[in-house]
Design a protein around this motif. Structure first.
Motif, PDB file in Angstrom:
ATOM      1  N   THR A 177       0.827  -1.204   0.000  1.00  7.39           N
ATOM      2  CA  THR A 177       0.000   0.000   0.000  1.00  7.39           C
ATOM      3  C   THR A 177       0.861   1.253   0.000  1.00  7.39           C
ATOM      4  O   THR A 177       0.595   2.210  -0.713  1.00  7.39           O
ATOM      5  CB  THR A 177      -0.938   0.001   1.228  1.00  7.39           C
ATOM      6  N   SER A 178       1.936   1.236   0.786  1.00  2.03           N
ATOM      7  CA  SER A 178       2.760   2.455   0.842  1.00  2.03           C
ATOM      8  C   SER A 178       3.516   2.659  -0.472  1.00  2.03           C
ATOM      9  O   SER A 178       3.797   3.788  -0.862  1.00  2.03           O
ATOM     10  CB  SER A 178       3.706   2.432   2.039  1.00  2.03           C
ATOM     11  N   LEU A 179       3.792   1.565  -1.185  1.00  5.57           N
ATOM     12  CA  LEU A 179       4.429   1.716  -2.502  1.00  5.57           C
ATOM     13  C   LEU A 179       3.449   2.419  -3.448  1.00  5.57           C
ATOM     14  O   LEU A 179       3.834   3.308  -4.207  1.00  5.57           O
ATOM     15  CB  LEU A 179       4.827   0.339  -3.082  1.00  5.57           C
ATOM     16  N   ALA A 180       2.184   2.021  -3.377  1.00  4.85           N
ATOM     17  CA  ALA A 180       1.177   2.658  -4.236  1.00  4.85           C
ATOM     18  C   ALA A 180       1.083   4.158  -3.928  1.00  4.85           C
ATOM     19  O   ALA A 180       0.972   4.985  -4.832  1.00  4.85           O
ATOM     20  CB  ALA A 180      -0.177   1.992  -4.024  1.00  4.85           C
ATOM     21  N   LYS A 181       1.178   4.513  -2.630  1.00  3.52           N
ATOM     22  CA  LYS A 181       1.155   5.938  -2.254  1.00  3.52           C
ATOM     23  C   LYS A 181       2.338   6.676  -2.863  1.00  3.52           C
ATOM     24  O   LYS A 181       2.215   7.786  -3.353  1.00  3.52           O
ATOM     25  CB  LYS A 181       1.221   6.070  -0.727  1.00  3.52           C
ATOM     26  N   SER A 182       3.504   6.011  -2.815  1.00  2.41           N
ATOM     27  CA  SER A 182       4.707   6.636  -3.369  1.00  2.41           C
ATOM     28  C   SER A 182       4.587   6.805  -4.879  1.00  2.41           C
ATOM     29  O   SER A 182       5.099   7.766  -5.450  1.00  2.41           O
ATOM     30  CB  SER A 182       5.947   5.788  -3.073  1.00  2.41           C
ATOM     31  N   ILE A 183       3.900   5.847  -5.528  1.00  3.24           N
ATOM     32  CA  ILE A 183       3.710   5.955  -6.986  1.00  3.24           C
ATOM     33  C   ILE A 183       2.889   7.214  -7.281  1.00  3.24           C
ATOM     34  O   ILE A 183       3.226   7.993  -8.167  1.00  3.24           O
ATOM     35  CB  ILE A 183       3.010   4.681  -7.529  1.00  3.24           C
ATOM     36  N   ALA A 184       1.819   7.426  -6.502  1.00  2.00           N
ATOM     37  CA  ALA A 184       0.983   8.623  -6.700  1.00  2.00           C
ATOM     38  C   ALA A 184       1.818   9.883  -6.495  1.00  2.00           C
ATOM     39  O   ALA A 184       1.729  10.845  -7.255  1.00  2.00           O
ATOM     40  CB  ALA A 184      -0.193   8.596  -5.730  1.00  2.00           C
ATOM     41  N   LYS A 185       2.682   9.849  -5.457  1.00  2.00           N
ATOM     42  CA  LYS A 185       3.514  11.015  -5.143  1.00  2.00           C
ATOM     43  C   LYS A 185       4.493  11.290  -6.282  1.00  2.00           C
ATOM     44  O   LYS A 185       4.692  12.432  -6.700  1.00  2.00           O
ATOM     45  CB  LYS A 185       4.266  10.729  -3.837  1.00  2.00           C
ATOM     46  N   SER A 186       5.080  10.198  -6.833  1.00  3.77           N
ATOM     47  CA  SER A 186       6.086  10.388  -7.880  1.00  3.77           C
ATOM     48  C   SER A 186       5.445  10.871  -9.185  1.00  3.77           C
ATOM     49  O   SER A 186       6.075  11.556  -9.969  1.00  3.77           O
ATOM     50  CB  SER A 186       6.862   9.090  -8.120  1.00  3.77           C
ATOM     51  N   LEU A 187       4.182  10.525  -9.406  1.00  7.86           N
ATOM     52  CA  LEU A 187       3.497  10.982 -10.623  1.00  7.86           C
ATOM     53  C   LEU A 187       2.878  12.367 -10.432  1.00  7.86           C
ATOM     54  O   LEU A 187       2.461  12.998 -11.388  1.00  7.86           O
ATOM     55  CB  LEU A 187       2.362  10.013 -10.990  1.00  7.86           C
ATOM     56  N   GLY A 188       2.791  12.801  -9.162  1.00  3.58           N
ATOM     57  CA  GLY A 188       2.118  14.076  -8.879  1.00  3.58           C
ATOM     58  C   GLY A 188       0.619  13.964  -9.046  1.00  3.58           C
ATOM     59  O   GLY A 188      -0.052  14.908  -9.435  1.00  3.58           O
ATOM     60  N   ARG A 189       0.074  12.763  -8.759  1.00  5.57           N
ATOM     61  CA  ARG A 189      -1.374  12.573  -8.924  1.00  5.57           C
ATOM     62  C   ARG A 189      -2.067  12.477  -7.572  1.00  5.57           C
ATOM     63  O   ARG A 189      -1.431  12.237  -6.566  1.00  5.57           O
ATOM     64  CB  ARG A 189      -1.646  11.268  -9.686  1.00  5.57           C
ATOM     65  N   LYS A 190      -3.394  12.616  -7.602  1.00  4.45           N
ATOM     66  CA  LYS A 190      -4.184  12.406  -6.385  1.00  4.45           C
ATOM     67  C   LYS A 190      -4.165  10.906  -6.064  1.00  4.45           C
ATOM     68  O   LYS A 190      -4.024  10.077  -6.948  1.00  4.45           O
ATOM     69  CB  LYS A 190      -5.632  12.837  -6.607  1.00  4.45           C
ATOM     70  N   PHE A 191      -4.368  10.591  -4.771  1.00  4.63           N
ATOM     71  CA  PHE A 191      -4.300   9.194  -4.340  1.00  4.63           C
ATOM     72  C   PHE A 191      -5.606   8.819  -3.655  1.00  4.63           C
ATOM     73  O   PHE A 191      -6.077   9.531  -2.784  1.00  4.63           O
ATOM     74  CB  PHE A 191      -3.122   9.048  -3.363  1.00  4.63           C
ATOM     75  N   VAL A 192      -6.213   7.716  -4.103  1.00  8.13           N
ATOM     76  CA  VAL A 192      -7.450   7.241  -3.466  1.00  8.13           C
ATOM     77  C   VAL A 192      -7.268   5.776  -3.122  1.00  8.13           C
ATOM     78  O   VAL A 192      -6.713   5.022  -3.912  1.00  8.13           O
ATOM     79  CB  VAL A 192      -8.656   7.309  -4.428  1.00  8.13           C
ATOM     80  N   ARG A 193      -7.748   5.383  -1.931  1.00  4.56           N
ATOM     81  CA  ARG A 193      -7.606   3.977  -1.557  1.00  4.56           C
ATOM     82  C   ARG A 193      -8.940   3.468  -1.041  1.00  4.56           C
ATOM     83  O   ARG A 193      -9.594   4.118  -0.230  1.00  4.56           O
ATOM     84  CB  ARG A 193      -6.555   3.863  -0.452  1.00  4.56           C
ATOM     85  N   ILE A 194      -9.357   2.295  -1.562  1.00  3.67           N
ATOM     86  CA  ILE A 194     -10.513   1.641  -0.948  1.00  3.67           C
ATOM     87  C   ILE A 194     -10.129   0.202  -0.636  1.00  3.67           C
ATOM     88  O   ILE A 194      -9.338  -0.395  -1.345  1.00  3.67           O
ATOM     89  CB  ILE A 194     -11.790   1.683  -1.840  1.00  3.67           C
ATOM     90  N   SER A 195     -10.668  -0.311   0.453  1.00  4.15           N
ATOM     91  CA  SER A 195     -10.344  -1.677   0.832  1.00  4.15           C
ATOM     92  C   SER A 195     -11.487  -2.592   0.425  1.00  4.15           C
ATOM     93  O   SER A 195     -12.648  -2.301   0.687  1.00  4.15           O
ATOM     94  CB  SER A 195     -10.134  -1.756   2.342  1.00  4.15           C
TER      95      SER A 195
END
Length: 775
Positions: A364-382
Motif C-alpha cells: 500500500t505504501s508503494l502505491a502511495k509513493s507511486i501517486a507522489k512520484s506521478l504528482g497525482r491524487k491518491f485514493v484507496r478503498i479496501s
C-alpha cells in the motif's frame, strides 16, 4: 376662433401624470417638475390664481411635448401652496370647468395656452332624471360590494342634484384607467356622460361580484391551507432575512448557475439540465425532490474533465521511490517504464498493476509513493470482506438510501479523472446471494471496457481509462481467474535479513524515534541489536512486527529518560532482552542432529516462506498409511503418491517388500501450512518415508522442495525466493530444488546465495543420494 373671441383667454398649463381633475373636484397635488413649478408661479401671480390642468397620455414621459398632452383639461383654482423639504410643492386645487386647448403660446420655460371654456349642455328632462336615479342606484350597489368608499362619501353624493356634477363626482371615485376618465371628461353632453357612467358602473359591479364569488371559493380552500401557507411564508421570510435563497426557485436558480460553470461532456450537461427541470416542477415538501437533488449533487461532484498534470521527471520519480522504499526493484522499474512511455506518447491507458506479496512488505505504501512520484491524487478503498455487487456498482436510484458504488465515491474524493486508485485486499472479496463483487470489478479493471464504466446510480457512462489502478493481494490463488487475467501481477516477496536491517536503520527506527520524541543523542540502537531483534523477536516476511519492536524500544527508552535513570540509552545485542523480554523465536529452525524419518521441507505461505519438518514413524501393523497434521487435500495426495512410488521401488531401495504389509506407517506434519502450498512437499515426504523404512538418517543441513510423480520424477514448484529466504533464516546450507526451477535462482539475493548451495534434481534418486547420510 381667434383671440378676439371674448371666451378665449390664456392660462399657464400644468401637465398631470397618471391623474385627472374633474370640475367641482378638490384635490392635493405634488408638483416637482421644473416647468410645472414655473407654471404654478405664473398662476399665483394672477389675482384669480387660475391654472389649466391637462393630463399627459403616457405616465412614463418625464418632459412631455405638446403632442403628449390631451387637448381637453380642467380650469382650476389654486387654493393653497406649501413647499415641502424635499423641494416639491404641495398644492390644493379645485376644478372649475372644462376647457379645450386652442393653441400653445409658450412652451420653453413653461406651457402657456389659449383655451376655450366648454359650456355644459344642460338637458334637464325626464330621461336625464331617470338616468341620474339609475346612476345613483348603481353607484350605491357598487359601494356596497366594493367597500372601498365610505358611507359619508356616498351620503354627500346622494345630495347632488346637478346631473353634470353628479357624473363628475362619481367618475372621480371610480378606479378607472386614465383613458376612460379622459373620455368622460371630454363628453360635454350630460346625457351622454350619464349613459357612459351607467355602462362603466354596470361593468364594474359585475367584475366586483365575480371577484367576490372567487374570493369566497378561495377562502374555503384557504382556510384549510391557511395555517400551513402562513407558516411557510413566515419560513420564507426568515430564510430571506438569513440570506438564504427562497425555497425551490432559489435552489433551482443556484443549480443552473452552477451548471453554466461546469465543464463536462454534452451528454452529462443534458442529463443535469433534464434533472434540474424535473426538480423545479416538484413541490418543496415532496421526498422525490430530495432524491433528485442528491442525484444532481453527485453529478456535479464527480470529476468529468478535471485532471492533474503528470510530473514526467523520471529521475525525480526514481528518487521519490528510492527514498520511500528499500528494494522492490521490479515494481519501481514498472512504474518508471510507464512514466517513460507516457512522456513519449503523451497518452496511455492507465495500467492495472497487482502487487502480490505477504503482509507488511509495503504494497500500500508503494502505491502511495507511486501517486507522489506521478504528482497525482491518491485514493484507496479496501475490498476486504466486500460481498455485495452494489458496493462496486452502486444501487439503483429507486431504493431508499441509494448511493453510487465505491469506485465512483473514490473518484469524487479524488476530484480528478486520473488519480492513482488503489484497491486493497482484492483477494479477500466474498460472494453471496447479493451478487459477485469480483465479477463487477471485471468492467472496472478491463482497459478495453472501463472507458464506459456503468454505475447503477449514476446511470451515465463514466470514463475510468485514465485512472492508474493498483490492486494489492497476499496471494493470487483466491483471485478469480478472469479478474487476474486483466491485471499485471508484480510479485513482492519477503525481505532478506540484510534488507530488513537496512529498512530498520533507514526508515523504521528514525520514524519511531521521531514519533516518541527522541533524538540521536538520547537513543542509540546498534546494528547487532537490530539483527538480534530480526532473528529472535520477529518471524515474518514483511517488516510490520519489526516496526512494532522498534516502537517498543523507543517507548522503553523514553520512560528511562523521563524517570531520569539515564540521559542516553544504548541498545546492543547483549542488552536487547532487557527491553524486549525473552526471545520469542529460536533462530535457525534446522535440526541440530541428523534424524531418521524427519526431513526439513520448504513451503510457501501467505506470510512468506517457511520451513516445515515432516516426520515418519513405522510400527507393526497391516500396511495402513495414516496422515496427520493440518493437511490440505493436495498434500495428502502428495503423500499417497510418494508412498506408492516407494512401494513400486522397494527392491531398488533395499526395502523388504513384505515389510510394508507387516507395518503401519504414520506421516505427521507438525506445522501444516495452508492447503495452497501443497504441491511442493512430494519429495520431502518420499525422503522421510525412505529414511524411516531404511533407517538411514537425513542430513540436518539439507532442506528440500519439489513435487513427485509416481515414476519418481521431480516437478517444479513456485515461490522459490521466499522458500530460500526461509531456509537461510533457518540455518540450512543445502537446498534441493527441481531442475526446472534453476531459472528462478536469479531472483534470489546474492547475500542469500553465497550462504546456500542449490542442488537442481530431476529424479528422486538424486534427492536421496544428496539427502541421506550413508552410514
Amino acid at each position: 376662433m381667434g383671440s378676439s373671441d371674448k371666451k378665449e383667454k390664456t392660462l399657464p398649463l400644468l401637465p398631470l401624470r397618471g391623474l385627472l381633475v374633474y370640475p367641482s373636484m378638490v384635490l392635493h397635488l405634488d408638483v416637482g417638475r421644473e416647468k410645472s413649478v414655473k407654471a404654478l408661479d405664473q398662476a399665483m401671480m394672477k389675482d384669480d390664481s387660475l391654472i389649466l390642468l391637462a393630463t399627459q397620455e403616457k405616465v412614463q414621459i418625464e418632459e412631455p411635448s405638446i403632442q403628449d398632452i390631451y387637448k381637453i383639461g380642467t380650469v382650476s383654482k389654486v387654493r393653497q401652496m406649501l413647499k415641502l423639504p424635499n423641494g416639491t410643492i404641495r398644492v390644493l386645487v379645485e376644478g372649475l370647468y372644462r376647457a379645450r386647448i386652442v393653441e400653445y403660446v409658450k412652451e420653453d420655460s413653461y406651457f402657456e395656452v389659449v383655451y376655450r371654456v366648454l359650456e355644459e349642455q344642460d338637458e334637464a328632462d325626464a330621461i336625464v332624471e331617470a338616468l341620474m336615479r339609475s346612476a345613483l342606484e348603481q353607484f350605491e350597489q357598487y359601494v356596497n360590494v366594493s367597500k372601498k368608499i365610505s358611507p359619508e362619501t356616498l351620503a354627500s353624493i346622494v345630495d347632488i342634484d346637478e346631473p353634470g356634477r353628479l357624473t363628475d363626482v362619481i367618475a372621480s371615485h371610480l378606479p378607472l384607467k386614465i383613458k376612460d376618465k379622459q373620455d368622460i371628461l371630454e363628453l360635454v353632453s350630460v346625457k351622454e356622460r350619464l349613459e357612459k357612467i351607467l355602462e362603466i358602473l354596470n361593468n364594474e359591479r359585475e367584475v366586483l361580484e365575480l371577484e367576490k364569488k372567487i374570493s369566497q371559493r378561495v377562502k374555503k380552500q384557504m382556510e384549510k391551507t391557511q395555517k400551513e401557507y402562513y407558516l411557510r411564508e413566515q419560513m420564507k421570510a426568515i430564510q430571506k432575512e438569513l440570506g438564504d435563497k427562497e425555497g425551490r426557485a432559489g435552489e433551482v436558480e443556484e443549480l443552473r448557475n452552477k451548471l453554466n460553470q461546469l465543464e463536462a461532456p454534452g451528454y452529462v450537461l443534458e442529463k443535469i439540465t433534464k434533472e434540474i427541470d424535473r426538480l423545479e416542477k416538484i413541490p418543496t415538501a415532496s421526498a422525490e425532490g430530495t432524491v433528485i437533488r442528491t442525484y444532481i449533487d453527485w453529478l456535479f461532484d464527480i470529476p468529468w474533465t478535471q485532471s492533474t498534470e503528470d510530473d514526467l521527471d523520471i529521475k525525480k520519480a526514481q528518487e521519490i521511490l528510492d527514498t520511500d522504499h528499500y528494494g522492490l526493484e521490479k515494481a519501481k522499474e514498472r512504474v518508471l517504464e510507464y512514466l517513460a512511455v507516457q512522456k513519449l506518447t503523451k497518452k496511455l491507458k492507465g495500467p492495472i498493476l497487482c502487487l502480490v506479496g505477504p503482509p507488511g512488505v509495503g504494497k500500500t505504501s508503494l502505491a502511495k509513493s507511486i501517486a507522489k512520484s506521478l504528482g497525482r491524487k491518491f485514493v484507496r478503498i479496501s475490498l476486504g470482506g466486500v460481498r455485495d455487487e452494489s458496493e462496486i456498482r452502486g444501487h439503483r436510484r429507486t431504493y431508499v438510501g441509494a448511493m453510487p458504488g465505491r469506485i465512483i465515491q473514490g473518484m469524487k474524493t479524488a476530484g480528478t479523472i486520473n488519480p492513482v486508485f488503489i484497491l486493497d485486499e482484492i483477494d479477500k472479496m466474498a460472494s453471496d446471494f447479493r451478487g459477485d463483487p469480483a465479477s463487477a470489478l471485471l468492467e472496472v479493471l478491463d482497459p478495453e471496457q472501463n472507458n464506459t464504466f456503468s454505475d447503477h446510480y449514476i446511470e451515465i457512462p463514466y470514463d475510468l481509462s485514465k485512472v492508474m489502478f493498483i490492486t494489492t493481494a497476499n496471494t493470487v490463488h483466491t483471485i478469480p481467474r478472469p479478474l487476474l487475467d486483466r491485471m499485471e501481477v508484480l510479485e513482492i516477496s519477503g525481505y532478506t535479513e540484510l534488507e530488513k536491517l537496512q529498512i530498520a536503520k533507514k526508515y523504521l527506527l528514525p520514524k519511531q524515534m521521531e514519533e516518541h520524541g527522541l533524538s540521536k543523542d538520547k537513543l542509540q540502537v546498534h546494528e547487532d541489536a537490530i539483527i538480534e531483534v530480526i532473528r529472535r523477536y520477529t518471524r515474518e516476511a514483511g517488516v510490520r512486527n519489526l516496526e512494532r519492536q522498534m516502537a517498543t524500544l523507543s517507548r522503553k527508552a523514553a520512560k528511562i529518560i523521563v524517570i531520569g535513570e539515564k540521559k542516553k540509552v544504548v541498545v546492543t545485542a547483549k542488552n536487547v532482552n532487557q527491553f524486549l523480554g525473552k526471545s520469542r523465536f529460536r533462530y535457525g529452525m534446522a535440526e541440530t542432529e541428523d534424524q531418521i524419518g524427519a526431513v526439513t521441507g520448504l513451503v510457501w505461505t501467505a506470510v512468506g516462506g517457511d520451513t516445515l519438518t515432516i516426520e515418519v514413524s513405522v510400527f507393526p501393523g497391516k500396511g495402513r498409511l495414516t496422515l496427520t497434521g493440518q493437511l490440505g487435500d493436495v498434500m495428502k495426495e502428495s503423500a499417497q503418491a510418494a508412498f506408492s512410488y516407494i512401494r513400486s521401488k522397494a527392491n531398488d531401495l533395499k526395502i523388504d517388500p513384505e515389510f510394508l504389509e507387516k507395518n503401519d506407517i504414520h506421516i505427521h506434519v507438525p506445522e501444516g501450512a495452508i492447503p495452497k502450498d501443497g504441491p511442493s512437499a512430494g519429495i520431502t515426504m518420499a525422503t522421510a518415508l525412505v529414511s524411516a523404512l531404511t533407517g538411514i538418517p537425513v542430513s540436518k543441513h539439507v532442506g528440500m522442495t519439489g513435487e513427485i510423480t509416481l515414476r519418481g520424477r521431480v516437478l517444479p514448484i513456485g515461490g522459490l525466493k521466499e522458500k530460500s529466504l526461509a531456509a537461510h533464516r533457518a540455518g540450512l546450507t543445502t537446498i534441493i530444488i527441481p531442475k526446472d526451477n534453476e531459472k528462478d535462482l536469479e531472483d534470489i539475493p546474492d547475500s542469500v546465495k553465497k550462504d546456500l548451495t542449490f542442488i537442481p534434481v530431476e529424479h528422486l534418486d538424486q534427492v536421496l543420494e544428496k539427502a541421506l547420510v550413508e552410514q
